[in-house]
Design a protein around this motif. Sequence first.
Motif, mmCIF file in Angstrom:
data_model
loop_
_atom_site.group_PDB
_atom_site.id
_atom_site.type_symbol
_atom_site.label_atom_id
_atom_site.label_comp_id
_atom_site.label_asym_id
_atom_site.label_seq_id
_atom_site.Cartn_x
_atom_site.Cartn_y
_atom_site.Cartn_z
ATOM 1 N N VAL A 21 5.716 8.856 20.164
ATOM 2 C CA VAL A 21 5.058 7.800 20.935
ATOM 3 C C VAL A 21 3.706 7.467 20.313
ATOM 4 O O VAL A 21 3.324 6.294 20.229
ATOM 5 N N ALA A 22 2.993 8.461 19.839
ATOM 6 C CA ALA A 22 1.707 8.217 19.177
ATOM 7 C C ALA A 22 1.892 7.326 17.954
ATOM 8 O O ALA A 22 1.090 6.416 17.713
ATOM 9 N N ASP A 23 2.964 7.545 17.188
ATOM 10 C CA ASP A 23 3.241 6.688 16.027
ATOM 11 C C ASP A 23 3.545 5.257 16.461
ATOM 12 O O ASP A 23 3.106 4.292 15.828
ATOM 13 N N ALA A 24 4.282 5.110 17.555
ATOM 14 C CA ALA A 24 4.605 3.773 18.059
ATOM 15 C C ALA A 24 3.342 3.047 18.501
ATOM 16 O O ALA A 24 3.143 1.871 18.178
ATOM 17 N N VAL A 25 2.477 3.741 19.223
ATOM 18 C CA VAL A 25 1.227 3.136 19.697
ATOM 19 C C VAL A 25 0.324 2.786 18.512
ATOM 20 O O VAL A 25 -0.262 1.704 18.465
ATOM 21 N N ALA A 26 0.250 3.676 17.540
ATOM 22 C CA ALA A 26 -0.575 3.408 16.354
ATOM 23 C C ALA A 26 -0.089 2.170 15.610
ATOM 24 O O ALA A 26 -0.896 1.413 15.056
ATOM 25 N N ALA A 27 1.214 1.926 15.605
ATOM 26 C CA ALA A 27 1.776 0.754 14.924
ATOM 27 C C ALA A 27 1.285 -0.550 15.547
ATOM 28 O O ALA A 27 1.190 -1.575 14.867
ATOM 29 N N LEU A 28 0.944 -0.517 16.824
ATOM 30 C CA LEU A 28 0.463 -1.724 17.509
ATOM 31 C C LEU A 28 -0.888 -2.186 16.987
ATOM 32 O O LEU A 28 -1.233 -3.365 17.098
ATOM 33 N N ASP A 29 -1.649 -1.263 16.403
ATOM 34 C CA ASP A 29 -2.985 -1.604 15.900
ATOM 35 C C ASP A 29 -2.954 -2.615 14.766
ATOM 36 O O ASP A 29 -3.974 -3.232 14.462
ATOM 37 N N GLY A 41 5.205 3.991 29.689
ATOM 38 C CA GLY A 41 5.341 2.933 28.692
ATOM 39 C C GLY A 41 3.987 2.332 28.375
ATOM 40 O O GLY A 41 2.956 2.812 28.836
ATOM 41 N N THR A 42 4.006 1.277 27.595
ATOM 42 C CA THR A 42 2.771 0.632 27.156
ATOM 43 C C THR A 42 2.793 -0.840 27.550
ATOM 44 O O THR A 42 3.768 -1.537 27.291
ATOM 45 N N ILE A 43 1.716 -1.287 28.186
ATOM 46 C CA ILE A 43 1.543 -2.694 28.525
ATOM 47 C C ILE A 43 0.916 -3.355 27.303
ATOM 48 O O ILE A 43 -0.093 -2.885 26.793
ATOM 49 N N ILE A 44 1.511 -4.453 26.844
ATOM 50 C CA ILE A 44 1.006 -5.176 25.678
ATOM 51 C C ILE A 44 0.694 -6.608 26.092
ATOM 52 O O ILE A 44 1.482 -7.235 26.798
ATOM 53 N N GLU A 45 -0.442 -7.133 25.629
ATOM 54 C CA GLU A 45 -0.797 -8.528 25.851
ATOM 55 C C GLU A 45 -1.009 -9.199 24.506
ATOM 56 O O GLU A 45 -1.690 -8.658 23.646
ATOM 57 N N ALA A 46 -0.408 -10.368 24.341
ATOM 58 C CA ALA A 46 -0.550 -11.141 23.108
ATOM 59 C C ALA A 46 -0.698 -12.610 23.474
ATOM 60 O O ALA A 46 -0.351 -13.019 24.587
ATOM 61 N N ASP A 47 -1.180 -13.398 22.529
ATOM 62 C CA ASP A 47 -1.316 -14.833 22.772
ATOM 63 C C ASP A 47 0.028 -15.540 22.837
ATOM 64 O O ASP A 47 0.149 -16.587 23.467
ATOM 65 N N ASP A 48 1.039 -14.979 22.162
ATOM 66 C CA ASP A 48 2.358 -15.616 22.190
ATOM 67 C C ASP A 48 3.455 -14.569 22.014
ATOM 68 O O ASP A 48 3.197 -13.427 21.618
ATOM 69 N N ALA A 58 7.538 -3.333 15.300
ATOM 70 C CA ALA A 58 6.820 -2.344 14.486
ATOM 71 C C ALA A 58 6.789 -0.983 15.184
ATOM 72 O O ALA A 58 6.964 0.056 14.532
ATOM 73 N N ALA A 59 6.575 -0.985 16.488
ATOM 74 C CA ALA A 59 6.575 0.273 17.240
ATOM 75 C C ALA A 59 7.955 0.919 17.195
ATOM 76 O O ALA A 59 8.085 2.133 16.995
ATOM 77 N N HIS A 60 8.996 0.112 17.350
ATOM 78 C CA HIS A 60 10.375 0.610 17.273
ATOM 79 C C HIS A 60 10.648 1.230 15.904
ATOM 80 O O HIS A 60 11.191 2.329 15.800
ATOM 81 N N GLU A 61 10.243 0.548 14.851
ATOM 82 C CA GLU A 61 10.467 1.052 13.491
ATOM 83 C C GLU A 61 9.639 2.300 13.195
ATOM 84 O O GLU A 61 10.090 3.184 12.455
ATOM 85 N N ALA A 62 8.436 2.403 13.763
ATOM 86 C CA ALA A 62 7.603 3.588 13.549
ATOM 87 C C ALA A 62 8.281 4.840 14.096
ATOM 88 O O ALA A 62 8.224 5.902 13.482
ATOM 89 N N VAL A 63 8.928 4.714 15.232
ATOM 90 C CA VAL A 63 9.657 5.845 15.804
ATOM 91 C C VAL A 63 10.950 6.081 15.028
ATOM 92 O O VAL A 63 11.313 7.213 14.736
ATOM 93 N N GLY A 64 11.625 5.004 14.660
ATOM 94 C CA GLY A 64 12.883 5.108 13.932
ATOM 95 C C GLY A 64 12.741 5.740 12.561
ATOM 96 O O GLY A 64 13.699 6.300 12.026
#
Length: 110
Positions: A21-29, A41-48, A58-64
């Motif tokens: 999970v730490a790798d997935a969260v780090a990928a969001l950066d 889980g993680t709440i994510i906010e983006a412009d689109d 990216a988070a999915h691939e970091a865990v995968g």
Amino acid sequence: MTCIGFLSVAPVVEESMAPYVADAVAALDEFDVEYETTPMGTIIEADDSAELFAAAHAAHEAVGAQSDRVETFLKIDDKRGVDQRASEKVDAVEAQLGRAARSDSAEGGD
């Protein structure tokens, strides 16, 4: 506009999922998103939605990269034409309740 998502990415393993999970969260950066990790889980906010999907991928691939099997859950609220932050949604519920939207035990009380 703000696109809000709830993301949960987890490997299918018997051991602690924290390192994954730490790798997935780090990928969001690497993306133009704001996020807050919760116990479920993680709440994510983006412009689109494109940026939100890219960050979730990216988070999915970091865990995968570390696991043979990954389960990902993504829920999106894309209320187009309205700029509303996730915190504002909680504020609205708390206004209706007239108090914080958590029990005393969630604040560390008995």
